[in-house]
Enzyme design. Structure first.
Site, PDB file in Angstrom:
ATOM      1  N   GLY A   5       0.828  -1.206   0.000  1.00 32.87           N
ATOM      2  CA  GLY A   5       0.000   0.000   0.000  1.00 32.87           C
ATOM      3  C   GLY A   5       0.860   1.253   0.000  1.00 32.87           C
ATOM      4  CB  THR A  52     -10.248   6.584   8.408  1.00 38.35           C
ATOM      5  OG1 THR A  52     -10.843   7.500   7.498  1.00 38.35           O
ATOM      6  CG2 THR A  52     -11.358   5.728   9.007  1.00 38.35           C
ATOM      7  CE1 TYR A 110     -11.554   2.700   5.198  1.00 34.91           C
ATOM      8  CE2 TYR A 110     -12.295   4.982   5.279  1.00 34.91           C
ATOM      9  CZ  TYR A 110     -11.287   4.038   5.379  1.00 34.91           C
ATOM     10  OH  TYR A 110     -10.003   4.444   5.676  1.00 34.91           O
TER      11      TYR A 110
END
Length: 285
Positions: free
Chosen positions: A11, A103, A127
Protein backbone atom coordinates in the site's frame (compact mmCIF):
# COMPACT_ATOMS: atom_id res chain seq x y z
CA UNK A 1 17.79 -3.24 17.82
CA UNK A 2 14.04 -2.60 17.66
CA UNK A 3 12.11 -5.18 15.63
CA UNK A 4 9.14 -3.79 13.70
CA UNK A 5 6.53 -5.70 11.72
CA UNK A 6 4.75 -3.67 9.03
CA UNK A 7 1.59 -5.01 7.36
CA UNK A 8 0.32 -4.09 3.88
CA UNK A 9 3.77 -3.30 2.47
CA UNK A 10 2.29 -2.87 -1.02
CA UNK A 11 0.00 0.00 0.00
CA UNK A 12 1.05 3.65 -0.23
CA UNK A 13 1.84 3.91 3.48
CA UNK A 14 3.71 0.58 3.41
CA UNK A 15 5.83 1.90 0.54
CA UNK A 16 6.62 5.04 2.54
CA UNK A 17 7.83 2.99 5.51
CA UNK A 18 10.11 1.05 3.16
CA UNK A 19 11.52 4.33 1.81
CA UNK A 20 12.32 5.51 5.33
CA UNK A 21 13.72 2.22 6.65
CA UNK A 22 17.32 2.95 5.68
CA UNK A 23 17.29 6.17 7.74
CA UNK A 24 16.74 4.17 10.93
CA UNK A 25 19.76 1.97 11.54
CA UNK A 26 18.50 0.89 14.97
CA UNK A 27 15.25 -0.48 13.51
CA UNK A 28 14.95 -3.95 11.99
CA UNK A 29 11.91 -4.03 9.70
CA UNK A 30 9.92 -7.00 8.48
CA UNK A 31 7.51 -5.99 5.71
CA UNK A 32 4.57 -8.21 4.75
CA UNK A 33 1.90 -7.92 2.07
CA UNK A 34 -1.59 -9.43 2.34
CA UNK A 35 -0.55 -12.79 0.90
CA UNK A 36 2.43 -13.03 3.29
CA UNK A 37 0.37 -11.90 6.28
CA UNK A 38 -3.42 -12.14 5.98
CA UNK A 39 -4.76 -10.27 9.00
CA UNK A 40 -8.13 -12.04 8.63
CA UNK A 41 -6.41 -15.38 9.28
CA UNK A 42 -5.43 -15.97 12.92
CA UNK A 43 -3.17 -18.91 12.06
CA UNK A 44 -1.36 -16.79 9.49
CA UNK A 45 -0.78 -14.03 12.04
CA UNK A 46 0.38 -16.48 14.70
CA UNK A 47 2.88 -18.05 12.31
CA UNK A 48 4.42 -14.66 11.46
CA UNK A 49 4.56 -13.55 15.11
CA UNK A 50 6.29 -16.83 15.95
CA UNK A 51 9.16 -16.17 13.51
CA UNK A 52 10.83 -13.62 15.79
CA UNK A 53 10.21 -11.34 18.77
CA UNK A 54 8.68 -8.12 17.48
CA UNK A 55 8.65 -4.96 19.57
CA UNK A 56 6.13 -3.12 17.40
CA UNK A 57 3.54 -3.94 14.76
CA UNK A 58 2.49 -1.12 12.44
CA UNK A 59 -0.84 -2.15 10.95
CA UNK A 60 -1.42 -0.39 7.63
CA UNK A 61 -3.75 -3.13 6.36
CA UNK A 62 -7.30 -1.98 5.63
CA UNK A 63 -10.15 -2.27 3.17
CA UNK A 64 -10.14 1.33 1.90
CA UNK A 65 -12.43 1.20 -1.17
CA UNK A 66 -14.98 3.55 0.40
CA UNK A 67 -17.67 3.22 -2.27
CA UNK A 68 -17.23 -0.50 -2.92
CA UNK A 69 -17.51 -1.12 0.84
CA UNK A 70 -21.20 -0.18 0.67
CA UNK A 71 -21.77 -3.50 -1.13
CA UNK A 72 -18.75 -5.50 0.05
CA UNK A 73 -19.89 -5.18 3.66
CA UNK A 74 -18.68 -8.59 4.77
CA UNK A 75 -15.21 -8.11 3.29
CA UNK A 76 -14.80 -4.61 4.76
CA UNK A 77 -15.87 -5.93 8.17
CA UNK A 78 -13.53 -8.91 7.88
CA UNK A 79 -10.48 -6.72 7.22
CA UNK A 80 -11.21 -3.49 9.10
CA UNK A 81 -12.87 -4.94 12.20
CA UNK A 82 -11.98 -8.63 12.58
CA UNK A 83 -8.50 -8.15 11.09
CA UNK A 84 -7.73 -5.33 13.51
CA UNK A 85 -9.00 -7.45 16.40
CA UNK A 86 -6.88 -10.41 15.28
CA UNK A 87 -3.73 -8.28 15.14
CA UNK A 88 -4.49 -6.80 18.56
CA UNK A 89 -4.98 -10.26 20.06
CA UNK A 90 -1.64 -11.42 18.64
CA UNK A 91 0.08 -8.29 19.96
CA UNK A 92 -1.42 -8.93 23.40
CA UNK A 93 -0.28 -12.57 23.36
CA UNK A 94 3.26 -11.83 22.18
CA UNK A 95 3.81 -8.58 24.11
CA UNK A 96 3.99 -6.35 21.04
CA UNK A 97 3.00 -2.66 20.90
CA UNK A 98 0.48 -2.01 18.11
CA UNK A 99 0.38 1.16 16.01
CA UNK A 100 -2.85 1.06 14.00
CA UNK A 101 -3.83 3.50 11.26
CA UNK A 102 -7.45 4.67 11.23
CA UNK A 103 -9.48 7.36 9.51
CA UNK A 104 -11.41 10.64 9.68
CA UNK A 105 -14.40 8.68 8.31
CA UNK A 106 -15.30 7.65 11.88
CA UNK A 107 -16.91 11.12 12.09
CA UNK A 108 -20.08 12.33 10.36
CA UNK A 109 -18.70 15.68 9.22
CA UNK A 110 -21.37 17.78 10.91
CA UNK A 111 -18.83 19.66 13.07
CA UNK A 112 -17.65 23.19 12.32
CA UNK A 113 -14.30 23.01 14.10
CA UNK A 114 -11.54 20.36 14.04
CA UNK A 115 -12.41 17.03 15.66
CA UNK A 116 -10.72 16.14 18.94
CA UNK A 117 -9.93 12.49 19.65
CA UNK A 118 -12.68 12.55 22.29
CA UNK A 119 -15.37 13.84 19.89
CA UNK A 120 -18.45 11.68 19.32
CA UNK A 121 -18.07 9.26 16.43
CA UNK A 122 -20.86 8.66 13.94
CA UNK A 123 -19.63 7.11 10.68
CA UNK A 124 -21.77 7.68 7.59
CA UNK A 125 -20.92 4.47 5.74
CA UNK A 126 -19.60 0.93 5.92
CA UNK A 127 -15.93 1.91 5.61
CA UNK A 128 -16.09 4.33 8.56
CA UNK A 129 -18.20 1.97 10.66
CA UNK A 130 -15.88 -1.01 10.17
CA UNK A 131 -12.80 1.11 10.89
CA UNK A 132 -14.44 2.37 14.09
CA UNK A 133 -15.32 -1.19 15.09
CA UNK A 134 -11.65 -2.06 14.57
CA UNK A 135 -10.58 0.83 16.82
CA UNK A 136 -12.94 -0.33 19.57
CA UNK A 137 -11.74 -3.94 19.31
CA UNK A 138 -8.10 -2.84 19.65
CA UNK A 139 -8.81 -0.61 22.66
CA UNK A 140 -10.73 -3.44 24.33
CA UNK A 141 -8.07 -6.08 23.63
CA UNK A 142 -4.72 -4.37 24.09
CA UNK A 143 -3.46 -1.67 26.43
CA UNK A 144 -0.19 -0.95 24.59
CA UNK A 145 -1.61 0.53 21.42
CA UNK A 146 -1.55 3.74 19.41
CA UNK A 147 -4.52 4.32 17.12
CA UNK A 148 -3.70 7.11 14.69
CA UNK A 149 -6.55 8.60 12.68
CA UNK A 150 -5.52 10.37 9.51
CA UNK A 151 -7.21 11.95 6.49
CA UNK A 152 -6.98 12.45 2.72
CA UNK A 153 -3.83 10.34 2.39
CA UNK A 154 -1.72 10.72 -0.75
CA UNK A 155 1.84 9.94 -1.87
CA UNK A 156 3.96 8.99 -4.85
CA UNK A 157 2.53 5.46 -4.62
CA UNK A 158 -0.63 3.63 -5.65
CA UNK A 159 -3.88 5.40 -6.53
CA UNK A 160 -4.61 8.66 -4.72
CA UNK A 161 -5.96 12.16 -5.34
CA UNK A 162 -2.61 13.72 -6.30
CA UNK A 163 -1.87 11.12 -8.95
CA UNK A 164 -5.45 11.09 -10.22
CA UNK A 165 -5.46 14.87 -10.72
CA UNK A 166 -2.14 14.78 -12.57
CA UNK A 167 -3.40 11.96 -14.80
CA UNK A 168 -6.62 13.85 -15.59
CA UNK A 169 -4.62 17.00 -16.34
CA UNK A 170 -2.75 15.07 -19.01
CA UNK A 171 -5.95 13.69 -20.53
CA UNK A 172 -8.54 16.46 -20.34
CA UNK A 173 -9.01 20.18 -20.88
CA UNK A 174 -11.53 20.66 -18.09
CA UNK A 175 -12.71 18.90 -14.91
CA UNK A 176 -15.02 19.54 -11.98
CA UNK A 177 -13.92 18.92 -8.39
CA UNK A 178 -16.05 19.03 -5.25
CA UNK A 179 -15.71 22.29 -3.32
CA UNK A 180 -18.02 21.69 -0.33
CA UNK A 181 -16.14 18.89 1.44
CA UNK A 182 -13.45 20.21 3.78
CA UNK A 183 -10.50 18.27 5.18
CA UNK A 184 -6.72 18.13 5.54
CA UNK A 185 -4.59 16.45 2.86
CA UNK A 186 -1.93 14.25 4.45
CA UNK A 187 1.32 13.18 2.82
CA UNK A 188 1.77 9.50 3.69
CA UNK A 189 5.51 9.91 4.17
CA UNK A 190 4.93 12.57 6.86
CA UNK A 191 2.60 10.16 8.66
CA UNK A 192 5.16 7.34 8.38
CA UNK A 193 7.90 9.59 9.81
CA UNK A 194 5.64 10.54 12.73
CA UNK A 195 4.98 6.86 13.49
CA UNK A 196 8.70 6.05 13.46
CA UNK A 197 9.38 9.00 15.75
CA UNK A 198 6.87 7.62 18.26
CA UNK A 199 8.82 4.34 18.21
CA UNK A 200 12.18 6.11 18.43
CA UNK A 201 11.05 7.97 21.54
CA UNK A 202 9.82 4.71 23.17
CA UNK A 203 6.64 6.56 24.04
CA UNK A 204 4.13 4.84 26.32
CA UNK A 205 1.35 7.44 26.25
CA UNK A 206 -0.94 4.90 24.61
CA UNK A 207 -4.33 5.75 23.14
CA UNK A 208 -5.95 7.43 20.14
CA UNK A 209 -4.32 10.31 18.27
CA UNK A 210 -5.01 12.45 15.21
CA UNK A 211 -2.41 13.13 12.54
CA UNK A 212 -2.93 15.13 9.35
CA UNK A 213 -0.94 17.87 7.71
CA UNK A 214 -1.65 21.39 8.97
CA UNK A 215 -4.38 23.44 7.33
CA UNK A 216 -7.83 22.78 5.93
CA UNK A 217 -9.03 22.93 2.34
CA UNK A 218 -11.70 21.61 0.00
CA UNK A 219 -10.95 19.00 -2.64
CA UNK A 220 -11.28 21.84 -5.17
CA UNK A 221 -8.61 23.89 -3.34
CA UNK A 222 -6.38 20.83 -3.14
CA UNK A 223 -6.74 20.18 -6.87
CA UNK A 224 -6.11 23.84 -7.64
CA UNK A 225 -2.82 23.75 -5.73
CA UNK A 226 -1.77 20.54 -7.52
CA UNK A 227 -2.39 22.11 -10.93
CA UNK A 228 -0.57 25.28 -9.90
CA UNK A 229 2.52 23.31 -8.87
CA UNK A 230 2.36 21.23 -12.05
CA UNK A 231 1.88 24.36 -14.23
CA UNK A 232 -1.18 22.71 -15.72
CA UNK A 233 -3.50 24.71 -17.98
CA UNK A 234 -6.53 22.52 -17.26
CA UNK A 235 -9.75 24.40 -16.50
CA UNK A 236 -10.92 23.57 -12.98
CA UNK A 237 -14.58 23.99 -12.05
CA UNK A 238 -15.93 23.93 -8.52
CA UNK A 239 -18.89 21.56 -8.11
CA UNK A 240 -21.06 20.52 -5.19
CA UNK A 241 -21.31 17.10 -3.57
CA UNK A 242 -24.79 16.81 -5.07
CA UNK A 243 -23.25 17.16 -8.55
CA UNK A 244 -21.00 14.17 -7.95
CA UNK A 245 -23.11 11.46 -6.27
CA UNK A 246 -21.22 8.46 -4.82
CA UNK A 247 -22.48 5.21 -3.24
CA UNK A 248 -20.91 6.18 0.10
CA UNK A 249 -21.72 9.47 1.78
CA UNK A 250 -18.66 11.59 2.60
CA UNK A 251 -18.23 13.79 5.69
CA UNK A 252 -18.70 17.47 4.78
CA UNK A 253 -16.10 18.54 7.30
CA UNK A 254 -13.52 16.08 8.60
CA UNK A 255 -10.61 18.23 9.78
CA UNK A 256 -8.76 16.54 12.65
CA UNK A 257 -7.46 18.44 15.66
CA UNK A 258 -3.80 17.44 15.94
CA UNK A 259 -2.89 19.31 19.14
CA UNK A 260 -2.77 16.10 21.25
CA UNK A 261 -0.16 14.30 19.14
CA UNK A 262 1.96 17.48 18.94
CA UNK A 263 1.85 18.11 22.67
CA UNK A 264 1.85 14.58 24.12
CA UNK A 265 4.11 12.79 21.63
CA UNK A 266 6.20 15.83 20.59
CA UNK A 267 5.37 15.42 16.90
CA UNK A 268 5.94 18.35 14.56
CA UNK A 269 3.53 18.55 11.62
CA UNK A 270 4.24 20.41 8.34
CA UNK A 271 1.69 22.48 6.44
CA UNK A 272 -0.10 20.56 3.69
CA UNK A 273 1.14 22.92 0.95
CA UNK A 274 4.78 22.33 1.89
CA UNK A 275 4.34 18.56 1.93
CA UNK A 276 2.51 18.60 -1.40
CA UNK A 277 5.52 20.31 -2.99
CA UNK A 278 7.81 17.57 -1.67
CA UNK A 279 5.51 14.78 -2.84
CA UNK A 280 5.24 16.35 -6.29
CA UNK A 281 9.01 16.79 -6.59
CA UNK A 282 9.47 13.12 -5.61
CA UNK A 283 7.05 12.13 -8.36
CA UNK A 284 9.05 14.14 -10.87
CA UNK A 285 12.37 12.48 -10.01
Amino acid sequence: MINILVTAKDGQLGHCFQDLASKHQNFQFVFKNSSELDITNKDHIEAVFNTQAFDYCINCAAYTAVDKAEEAIELADKVNYLGARNIAEACEKFGVTLIHISTDFVFDGEAHSPYLESASTNPLGVYGKTKLDGEKAIAKTLEQHFIIRTSWLYSEYKNNFLKTMLRLASQRDEIGVVGDQIGSPTYAKDLAEAVLLIIEQSNTDFGTYHYSNQGEVSWYDFANEIFKIAHSQIKLNKIGTSDYPTPAKRPKYSVLDTSKIKKTLNIKIPAWEKSLLIAYSNLEE
